[in-house]
Each structure stands twice: as C-alpha cells, then as structure tokens.
Design an enzyme around this catalytic site. Structure first.
Site, short mmCIF file in Angstrom:
data_model
loop_
_atom_site.label_atom_id
_atom_site.label_comp_id
_atom_site.label_asym_id
_atom_site.label_seq_id
_atom_site.Cartn_x
_atom_site.Cartn_y
_atom_site.Cartn_z
N GLY A 70 0.81 -1.23 0.00
CA GLY A 70 0.00 0.00 0.00
C GLY A 70 0.84 1.27 0.00
O GLY A 70 0.61 2.18 -0.80
N SER A 145 -7.37 7.43 4.59
CA SER A 145 -6.03 6.85 4.76
C SER A 145 -5.01 7.98 4.89
O SER A 145 -5.00 8.90 4.07
CB SER A 145 -5.65 5.98 3.55
OG SER A 145 -4.28 5.62 3.64
N ASP A 292 -2.69 -0.97 12.98
CA ASP A 292 -2.02 -2.23 12.62
C ASP A 292 -1.86 -3.19 13.79
O ASP A 292 -1.47 -4.34 13.56
CB ASP A 292 -0.65 -1.95 12.00
CG ASP A 292 -0.80 -1.30 10.63
OD1 ASP A 292 0.24 -0.93 10.05
OD2 ASP A 292 -1.94 -1.15 10.14
N ARG A 323 -10.07 -6.40 7.20
CA ARG A 323 -9.53 -7.01 8.42
C ARG A 323 -10.60 -7.24 9.48
O ARG A 323 -10.48 -8.15 10.30
CB ARG A 323 -8.39 -6.16 8.99
CG ARG A 323 -7.13 -6.29 8.16
CD ARG A 323 -5.97 -5.44 8.63
NE ARG A 323 -4.73 -5.89 8.00
CZ ARG A 323 -3.58 -5.22 8.06
NH1 ARG A 323 -3.53 -4.05 8.72
NH2 ARG A 323 -2.50 -5.69 7.45
O1 S3P Z 1 1.93 5.45 6.31
C1 S3P Z 1 2.20 4.26 6.60
O2 S3P Z 1 3.35 3.79 6.59
C2 S3P Z 1 1.06 3.38 7.03
C3 S3P Z 1 -0.14 3.93 7.37
C4 S3P Z 1 -1.29 3.15 7.85
O3 S3P Z 1 -2.28 3.12 6.85
P1 S3P Z 1 -3.59 4.10 6.94
O4 S3P Z 1 -3.10 5.49 7.05
O5 S3P Z 1 -4.31 3.81 5.67
O6 S3P Z 1 -4.33 3.68 8.17
C5 S3P Z 1 -0.90 1.71 8.22
O7 S3P Z 1 -2.06 0.85 8.27
C6 S3P Z 1 0.08 1.11 7.24
O8 S3P Z 1 0.51 -0.17 7.69
C7 S3P Z 1 1.33 1.93 7.08
C1 PEP Z 2 -1.82 -1.84 6.03
C2 PEP Z 2 -0.54 -2.20 5.98
O1 PEP Z 2 0.33 -1.88 4.94
P1 PEP Z 2 0.00 -1.16 3.56
O2 PEP Z 2 -1.20 -0.26 3.74
O3 PEP Z 2 1.26 -0.37 3.29
O4 PEP Z 2 -0.24 -2.24 2.54
C3 PEP Z 2 0.09 -3.00 7.06
O5 PEP Z 2 1.33 -3.20 6.99
O6 PEP Z 2 -0.65 -3.43 7.99
#
Ligand code: S3P
Ligand code: PEP
Length: 409
Positions: A70, A145, A292, A323
């Site tokens: 992501g 997000s 997370d 999730r």
């Molecule tokens: O900016 C980041 O590194 C992340 C932000 C979070 O996502 P969201 O901002 O969509 O909650 C988290 O769930 C993801 O594992 C990593």
């Molecule tokens: C949501 C997560 O990662 P990403 O959004 O970067 O796929 C995670 O590591 O739990």
C-alpha cells in the site's frame, strides 16, 4: 505453505530477537533518498514492501508492479506524477486493485498532474505522465487513509513552491503523518502542522546524512502478545528500539500493561517482562492512531479469555484484506464470540479455545502473525504462512527462536 503451530516445551519464554527496520520509515526514506541523493540509510526493512518500493523508484518508463504494498502504491503515485519525463503504469495485486486511490489522484490532478485509470475508476492500475506540477495548494479528505497525505508530503520538497495541504474531516492514523513530517525534518525540510493545515517548504538538496531506521514496532506487537500469553517471569529482549519513537505502534508499551507485560528500555532495545496476571476488566481502546496492532490485541485478549472493545478501526476494511470481516471469521473458528461494526471489533470473555483449526490469512501478513502467539494456548494451522514476508520475512525463524515451532502440514 500451511504450518501447524504447537506450544513450546515450556511457556516460560526467554529470548533475544533483532527485528528488521520499520517498513513505514523505510519506504519514506527510500523516496526521500530518490529526491536527495546523498542520504545514507541503515537498518532498512528487509520486507517485500521495501523491495518493491526500491525497485519502483528505479523505473522511469513502463510498468511498475507493487504487489500488495500500500505505501509503495501511494507514495510512488505522487513521486511519478511530479517527476517530469516519467511515463509509468503503476499496478499491483488483485487486492491492490480494490484499495481506493481516488482521494490521492484527485488531489494530484488539482495540482496539475496527468493521471488516468487503466481499469476501474478510482482504483489502481493508474497511468501516470510525470510533469512539473505548477500549483502548490490542495485540499483532501483526511479520514480514509493517512497514506494519501504522507505521499503528497514526501514529494512536496521537490515542488517548485513546496506545498500547502488543507485536511478535510477527522484526521486518521495521525502518527503516520507525524512520522512523515519527522523524517522530512531530519533531512532538513521545513514543515509546519497546525490545526488541519500542513505546510512543506521546497528544498532542492540536502546535506550528506546517515539515517538509521528504528526496528518495526508493529512487528514487536507479536512478541508483546507472546509475552502476555506466556508464564509469569517470561522475558523477551527486542532490538533496536528507542523511547522517542516516530512509530505510533510504540503505544504497545502502555497497552500491554493491561495484560501484565512491562517494557524497559536499554541496550538499544526493549525488554518485555511478564510481571503480573492480566487485568480481568474488558479492555476498551480507540485505535485510530494504531490500526495495525488491532489484530494482535484481539487475539491476545481471546487467548487470555478476556473481553475487549476496540474502536477507531474504520480504515481496516481497505487494508490488505477487510480485516474486520477476516478477524470475525477466523476468531469465531477458534471459539470466540465476536461482534463487528464498520469501525469496531468486540470480544466477549471466553473459556474454550477450539484446537487445531485452520486460520485463513487472506494475503494479509498480519492475519498470520497476529494468530501465531495463540499457539501458546492451543495447536492451530496457519494457511499460506509465507504471507509474513510482506513486512517480516524472518517471522517464522524468529518464532522458532522463541520456541514456537511451525511444522509444514
Ligand atoms: O503510512 C504508513 O506507513 C502506514 C499507514 C497506515 O495506513 P492508513 O493510514 O491507511 O491507516 C498503516 O495501516 C500502514 O501499515 C502503514
Ligand atoms: C496496512 C498495511 O500496509 P500497507 O497499507 O502499506 O499495505 C500494514 O502493513 O498493515
């Protein structure tokens, strides 16, 4: 690979583990290193997500496939859009094609970017023609997000006049935005976060600097769960962690006191000690700043027969899997009584844990890792156990160091 997990010889755990660098810090610093060539980075994450980020940054023309990552998808979208001459199609796994990106694409288009959808409107894959972005002010929703915001902030120093972001609605996953700003500050970029506005100054170059990535706190959560589910007197040393962490999941030190786990800092790391029996009251937590670790906490509570009410989980349905739905399905398999809404998960106190059930992992590393500590209480199978490599490739090796043996089934 399906693994059968069984309890260690003894539930009195004593171990020392070196955990890989934070996936979140790593993917930020890799992008900043692409903008500021003389940055040196140590203790980089060895995760799949960091690898696809590194590979993607090296591509100027053609298809960039980030698989399930992501942050790579979101961060590279702004990077490619603002780099003149880049012509890429940015794609990912089937699940990545279901993770919305229109908030970020709309914001970049408002700044003058040239982006189009290749398959479905609002979702990857996207075609990006990089160009010099002329505008420097934009508004975007902040309740879906934080990655969309971090993506724009990371690219902001390379924009001619920097960037002013106006955040609309309740800001979610705030520590990740603060992590981004903290790393920008570390490389000398001037930033300001006041109310719902964030300003980032332009910066063309940075002094030579060595940045050391702190180990991953989200990965540490699974050892907190093991400590909580283990016998009094267990002690697990983890490195390399620091008190003034940029990672919001460091809130684990407070949360796991509820389960009798104390954290001490020292020797470039932390020592988790099981010093008391768990508090039997229902654990009420608002986790919008640490999404997370929700899966980890739910399984810890269930393993101890305790109830919990976790809210602030509105971002969970658009992560590696839905999730909330996945946790309800898999926890009910092992005997839990679970209620979910679109932003919460609640567990009733329970007595029995059904043994040798097969936990599905839905391409989600955290489904596999969150359930692994339950093996201290009962045998269970983890399907597609290799999913852990998204963030923690050495997870099963480290579980064996703890005494938790996984046998291929
Ligand atoms: O900016 C980041 O590194 C992340 C932000 C979070 O996502 P969201 O901002 O969509 O909650 C988290 O769930 C993801 O594992 C990593
Ligand atoms: C949501 C997560 O990662 P990403 O959004 O970067 O796929 C995670 O590591 O739990």
């Amino acid at each position: 690979m399906k693994l059968h997990l069984s309890a260690p010889q003894s539930n009195l755990i004593e171990s020392k583990i070196q955990i890989t660098g934070s996936k979140s810090e790593t993917n930020r610093l890799l992008l900043l290193q692409a903008l500021f060539k003389n940055l040196k980075i140590e203790n980089l994450s060895n995760s799949d997500d960091a690898q696809v980020m590194r590979n993607g940054l090296g591509i100027s023309n053609g298809t960039v496939d980030v698989h399930h990552a992501g942050t790579a998808m979101r961060f590279l979208t702004s990077f490619f859009a603002s780099q003149k001459g880049k012509e890429v199609v940015l794609t990912g796994s089937d699940r990545m094609k279901e993770r919305p990106i229109s908030v970020l694409v709309n914001a970049l288009k408002d700044l003058g970017a040239e982006i189009s959808y290749v398959e479905n409107e609002g979702f990857p894959p996207i075609k990006i023609s990089g160009k010099k972005l002329s505008k420097n002010k934009v508004s975007l929703p902040a309740n879906i997000s934080s990655q969309y915001i971090s993506s724009l902030l990371l690219t902001a120093p390379s924009l001619e006049n920097g960037l002013v972001l106006n955040l609309v609605g309740k800001i979610t996953s705030v520590p990740y935005i603060k992590m981004t700003l903290g790393l920008l500050d570390e490389v000398g970029v001037k930033t300001k976060f006041e109310g719902n506005q964030i300003k980032v100054d332009a910066k063309k170059s940075a002094k030579e600097k060595i940045l050391i990535v702190e180990s991953d706190w989200s990965a540490a959560s699974y050892f907190y769960s093991i400590a909580a589910l283990s016998d009094l007197g267990s002690e697990i040393e983890l490195s390399s962690y620091k008190k003034n962490s940029l990672q919001g999941d460091s809130v684990l030190t407070e949360i796991y006191r509820h389960y009798g786990v104390e954290t001490t800092f020292g020797n470039n790391g932390i020592t988790l000690k099981k010093v008391a029996n768990p508090n039997l009251e229902i654990l009420n937590l608002e986790l919008s700043n640490a999404p997370d670790i929700a899966q980890t906490i739910a399984v810890t509570s269930f393993g101890l027969g305790l109830g919990c009410h976790l809210k602030g989980l509105h971002t969970l349905p658009i992560k590696e899997t839905d999730r909330l739905a996945a946790m309800k399905t898999e926890l009910e398999k092992v005997g839990a009584s679970v209620t979910i809404t679109n932003e919460s998960l609640s567990l009733e106190p329970s007595v029995d844990i059904l043994e040798n059930k097969v936990i599905e992992t839905y391409n989600d590393h955290r489904m596999a890792m969150a359930f692994a500590p339950l093996a201290l209480k009962t045998g269970l199978y983890i399907k597609d156990a290799g999913v852990v490599s998204k963030s923690y490739p050495d997870f099963w090796k480290d579980m064996r160091l703890i005494g938790l043996k996984g046998k291929e089934a």
